[in-house]
Design a protein around this motif. Sequence first.
Motif, PDB file in Angstrom:
ATOM      1  N   GLN A  42       0.792  -1.219   0.000  1.00 36.07           N
ATOM      2  CA  GLN A  42       0.000   0.000   0.000  1.00 36.07           C
ATOM      3  C   GLN A  42       0.831   1.279   0.000  1.00 36.07           C
ATOM      4  OE1 GLN A  42      -2.625  -0.451   3.355  1.00 36.07           O
ATOM      5  NE2 GLN A  42      -3.966  -1.836   2.242  1.00 36.07           N
ATOM      6  N   CYS A  43       2.151   1.172   0.218  1.00 32.91           N
ATOM      7  CA  CYS A  43       2.950   2.403   0.299  1.00 32.91           C
ATOM      8  C   CYS A  43       3.958   2.539  -0.837  1.00 32.91           C
ATOM      9  CB  CYS A  43       3.646   2.508   1.646  1.00 32.91           C
ATOM     10  SG  CYS A  43       5.036   1.382   1.880  1.00 32.91           S
ATOM     11  N   GLY A  44       4.502   1.435  -1.319  1.00 30.25           N
ATOM     12  CA  GLY A  44       5.439   1.477  -2.438  1.00 30.25           C
ATOM     13  C   GLY A  44       6.902   1.620  -2.075  1.00 30.25           C
ATOM     14  N   ALA A  45       7.247   1.675  -0.803  1.00 32.59           N
ATOM     15  CA  ALA A  45       8.654   1.816  -0.410  1.00 32.59           C
ATOM     16  C   ALA A  45       9.495   0.641  -0.896  1.00 32.59           C
ATOM     17  CB  ALA A  45       8.777   1.954   1.109  1.00 32.59           C
ATOM     18  N   CYS A  46       8.865  -0.492  -1.145  1.00 33.52           N
ATOM     19  CA  CYS A  46       9.573  -1.706  -1.547  1.00 33.52           C
ATOM     20  C   CYS A  46       9.591  -1.919  -3.056  1.00 33.52           C
ATOM     21  CB  CYS A  46       8.914  -2.909  -0.885  1.00 33.52           C
ATOM     22  SG  CYS A  46       7.244  -3.229  -1.508  1.00 33.52           S
ATOM     23  N   THR A  47       9.161  -0.930  -3.840  1.00 30.25           N
ATOM     24  CA  THR A  47       9.019  -1.106  -5.283  1.00 30.25           C
ATOM     25  C   THR A  47      10.340  -1.419  -5.970  1.00 30.25           C
ATOM     26  OG1 THR A  47       7.126   0.396  -5.303  1.00 30.25           O
ATOM     27  CG2 THR A  47       8.191  -0.031  -7.420  1.00 30.25           C
ATOM     28  N   VAL A  48      10.319  -2.467  -6.787  1.00 33.65           N
ATOM     29  CA  VAL A  48      11.423  -2.838  -7.671  1.00 33.65           C
ATOM     30  C   VAL A  48      10.798  -3.083  -9.043  1.00 33.65           C
ATOM     31  CG1 VAL A  48      12.841  -3.822  -5.814  1.00 33.65           C
ATOM     32  CG2 VAL A  48      11.300  -5.316  -7.116  1.00 33.65           C
ATOM     33  N   ILE A  49      11.616  -3.325 -10.034  1.00 37.44           N
ATOM     34  CA  ILE A  49      11.105  -3.634 -11.368  1.00 37.44           C
ATOM     35  C   ILE A  49      11.324  -5.119 -11.621  1.00 37.44           C
ATOM     36  CG2 ILE A  49      11.325  -3.181 -13.837  1.00 37.44           C
ATOM     37  CD1 ILE A  49      12.392  -0.379 -13.094  1.00 37.44           C
ATOM     38  N   GLY A  52      10.208  -5.598 -16.228  1.00 38.67           N
ATOM     39  CA  GLY A  52       9.711  -4.352 -16.787  1.00 38.67           C
ATOM     40  C   GLY A  52       8.549  -3.714 -16.053  1.00 38.67           C
ATOM     41  N   GLU A  53       8.018  -4.369 -15.035  1.00 35.76           N
ATOM     42  CA  GLU A  53       6.854  -3.853 -14.310  1.00 35.76           C
ATOM     43  C   GLU A  53       7.235  -3.418 -12.898  1.00 35.76           C
ATOM     44  OE1 GLU A  53       3.787  -3.470 -15.613  1.00 35.76           O
ATOM     45  OE2 GLU A  53       4.499  -4.306 -17.513  1.00 35.76           O
ATOM     46  N   ALA A  54       6.759  -2.240 -12.497  1.00 31.79           N
ATOM     47  CA  ALA A  54       6.926  -1.810 -11.106  1.00 31.79           C
ATOM     48  C   ALA A  54       6.168  -2.798 -10.226  1.00 31.79           C
ATOM     49  CB  ALA A  54       6.398  -0.396 -10.923  1.00 31.79           C
ATOM     50  N   THR A  55       6.861  -3.331  -9.215  1.00 35.41           N
ATOM     51  CA  THR A  55       6.314  -4.422  -8.407  1.00 35.41           C
ATOM     52  C   THR A  55       6.573  -4.164  -6.933  1.00 35.41           C
ATOM     53  OG1 THR A  55       6.790  -5.954 -10.217  1.00 35.41           O
ATOM     54  CG2 THR A  55       6.460  -6.920  -8.035  1.00 35.41           C
ATOM     55  N   PHE A  56       5.545  -4.375  -6.109  1.00 34.01           N
ATOM     56  CA  PHE A  56       5.719  -4.290  -4.656  1.00 34.01           C
ATOM     57  C   PHE A  56       6.416  -5.570  -4.209  1.00 34.01           C
ATOM     58  CE2 PHE A  56       1.575  -1.767  -4.819  1.00 34.01           C
ATOM     59  CZ  PHE A  56       2.223  -0.544  -4.835  1.00 34.01           C
ATOM     60  N   SER A  57       7.696  -5.482  -3.876  1.00 30.69           N
ATOM     61  CA  SER A  57       8.474  -6.684  -3.553  1.00 30.69           C
ATOM     62  C   SER A  57       8.087  -7.307  -2.225  1.00 30.69           C
ATOM     63  CB  SER A  57       9.976  -6.376  -3.591  1.00 30.69           C
ATOM     64  OG  SER A  57      10.327  -5.432  -2.603  1.00 30.69           O
ATOM     65  N   CYS A  58       7.337  -6.598  -1.387  1.00 28.16           N
ATOM     66  CA  CYS A  58       6.902  -7.179  -0.113  1.00 28.16           C
ATOM     67  C   CYS A  58       5.801  -8.214  -0.310  1.00 28.16           C
ATOM     68  CB  CYS A  58       6.429  -6.080   0.848  1.00 28.16           C
ATOM     69  SG  CYS A  58       4.857  -5.290   0.387  1.00 28.16           S
ATOM     70  N   MET A 104      10.052   5.228  -5.261  1.00 27.55           N
ATOM     71  CA  MET A 104       9.606   6.250  -6.219  1.00 27.55           C
ATOM     72  C   MET A 104      10.467   6.219  -7.482  1.00 27.55           C
ATOM     73  SD  MET A 104       7.034   8.091  -5.157  1.00 27.55           S
ATOM     74  CE  MET A 104       6.191   8.705  -3.712  1.00 27.55           C
ATOM     75  N   VAL A 105      11.769   6.137  -7.286  1.00 28.96           N
ATOM     76  CA  VAL A 105      12.689   6.099  -8.430  1.00 28.96           C
ATOM     77  C   VAL A 105      12.400   4.871  -9.282  1.00 28.96           C
ATOM     78  CG1 VAL A 105      15.115   5.808  -9.124  1.00 28.96           C
ATOM     79  CG2 VAL A 105      14.521   7.465  -7.346  1.00 28.96           C
ATOM     80  N   MET A 106      12.205   3.725  -8.651  1.00 32.91           N
ATOM     81  CA  MET A 106      11.974   2.496  -9.410  1.00 32.91           C
ATOM     82  C   MET A 106      10.633   2.525 -10.136  1.00 32.91           C
ATOM     83  SD  MET A 106      14.811   1.156  -9.118  1.00 32.91           S
ATOM     84  CE  MET A 106      14.485  -0.272 -10.123  1.00 32.91           C
ATOM     85  N   ARG A 107       9.601   3.072  -9.509  1.00 33.29           N
ATOM     86  CA  ARG A 107       8.303   3.181 -10.185  1.00 33.29           C
ATOM     87  C   ARG A 107       8.451   4.105 -11.391  1.00 33.29           C
ATOM     88  NH1 ARG A 107       3.435   1.638 -10.113  1.00 33.29           N
ATOM     89  NH2 ARG A 107       3.712   0.531  -8.159  1.00 33.29           N
ATOM     90  N   ALA A 108       9.128   5.247 -11.209  1.00 28.24           N
ATOM     91  CA  ALA A 108       9.336   6.188 -12.318  1.00 28.24           C
ATOM     92  C   ALA A 108      10.169   5.558 -13.423  1.00 28.24           C
ATOM     93  CB  ALA A 108       9.996   7.460 -11.802  1.00 28.24           C
ATOM     94  N   GLN A 109      11.204   4.801 -13.052  1.00 33.07           N
ATOM     95  CA  GLN A 109      12.067   4.163 -14.049  1.00 33.07           C
ATOM     96  C   GLN A 109      11.275   3.161 -14.885  1.00 33.07           C
ATOM     97  OE1 GLN A 109      15.563   4.941 -14.484  1.00 33.07           O
ATOM     98  NE2 GLN A 109      14.929   4.024 -16.412  1.00 33.07           N
ATOM     99  N   ALA A 110      10.376   2.415 -14.246  1.00 30.83           N
ATOM    100  CA  ALA A 110       9.546   1.452 -14.980  1.00 30.83           C
ATOM    101  C   ALA A 110       8.698   2.178 -16.025  1.00 30.83           C
ATOM    102  CB  ALA A 110       8.657   0.668 -14.013  1.00 30.83           C
ATOM    103  N   MET A 127       2.505   7.108 -11.026  1.00 30.57           N
ATOM    104  CA  MET A 127       3.163   7.322  -9.735  1.00 30.57           C
ATOM    105  C   MET A 127       2.205   7.228  -8.548  1.00 30.57           C
ATOM    106  SD  MET A 127       6.346   7.583 -10.511  1.00 30.57           S
ATOM    107  CE  MET A 127       7.039   8.099  -8.941  1.00 30.57           C
ATOM    108  N   GLU A 128       0.928   7.254  -8.801  1.00 33.04           N
ATOM    109  CA  GLU A 128      -0.066   7.310  -7.732  1.00 33.04           C
ATOM    110  C   GLU A 128       0.046   6.222  -6.664  1.00 33.04           C
ATOM    111  OE1 GLU A 128      -4.866   7.742  -7.075  1.00 33.04           O
ATOM    112  OE2 GLU A 128      -4.091   7.438  -9.079  1.00 33.04           O
ATOM    113  N   PRO A 129       0.355   4.964  -7.005  1.00 30.66           N
ATOM    114  CA  PRO A 129       0.395   3.935  -5.953  1.00 30.66           C
ATOM    115  C   PRO A 129       1.468   4.142  -4.882  1.00 30.66           C
ATOM    116  CG  PRO A 129       0.229   2.919  -8.116  1.00 30.66           C
ATOM    117  CD  PRO A 129       0.509   4.372  -8.335  1.00 30.66           C
TER     118      PRO A 129
END
Length: 161
Positions: A42-49, A52-58, A104-110, A127-129
């Motif tokens: 729900q927060c996105g702090a764990c986002t990785v790609i 090619g897709e922004a993914t919540f790694s948690c 945030m950087v990883m979501r934007a990079q995706a 970027m909303e999520p």
Amino acid sequence: MITLNVNGTPHTLDIDPSTPLLYALRNDLKLHGAKFGCGLGQCGACTVIVDGEATFSCLVPVSAIGARPVRTLEGLGSAAHPGALQNAFIKHQAAQCGYCIAGMVMRAQALLDKNPHPSEQELRDHMEPNLCRCGTHMRILAAVRDVAGIAQPHIETKAQR
């Protein structure tokens, strides 16, 4: 044994297949860019790609990754040689506490990997999520706009009225 391709390097890990990707990255591979924020996606702090897709790694168990490539903040650049998006975040002072910034950087990079010149609405929707508890969303968006070549919106101040 689980094999993960992270930042272009294969890693074979002796871990439980149900282990969240975030834990494998942080605890086993010592890649600390992605952060544990809520554990609920729900927060996105764990986002990785992932592939090619922004993914919540948690939320994703390592067994679900398979051969798909994983990209983390560490795969974009280093402190000595930051990537273009990382430089823009520095230039626009997008980090305050810094906790959300890797996600945030990883979501934007995706987004930029798929669409190097998104519209303002595509940028905002994508970027909303991800949440920034410090409220630096406008600086984060400015940094992404800078890299994407999107014009910065004009904000009228009281002095200009």
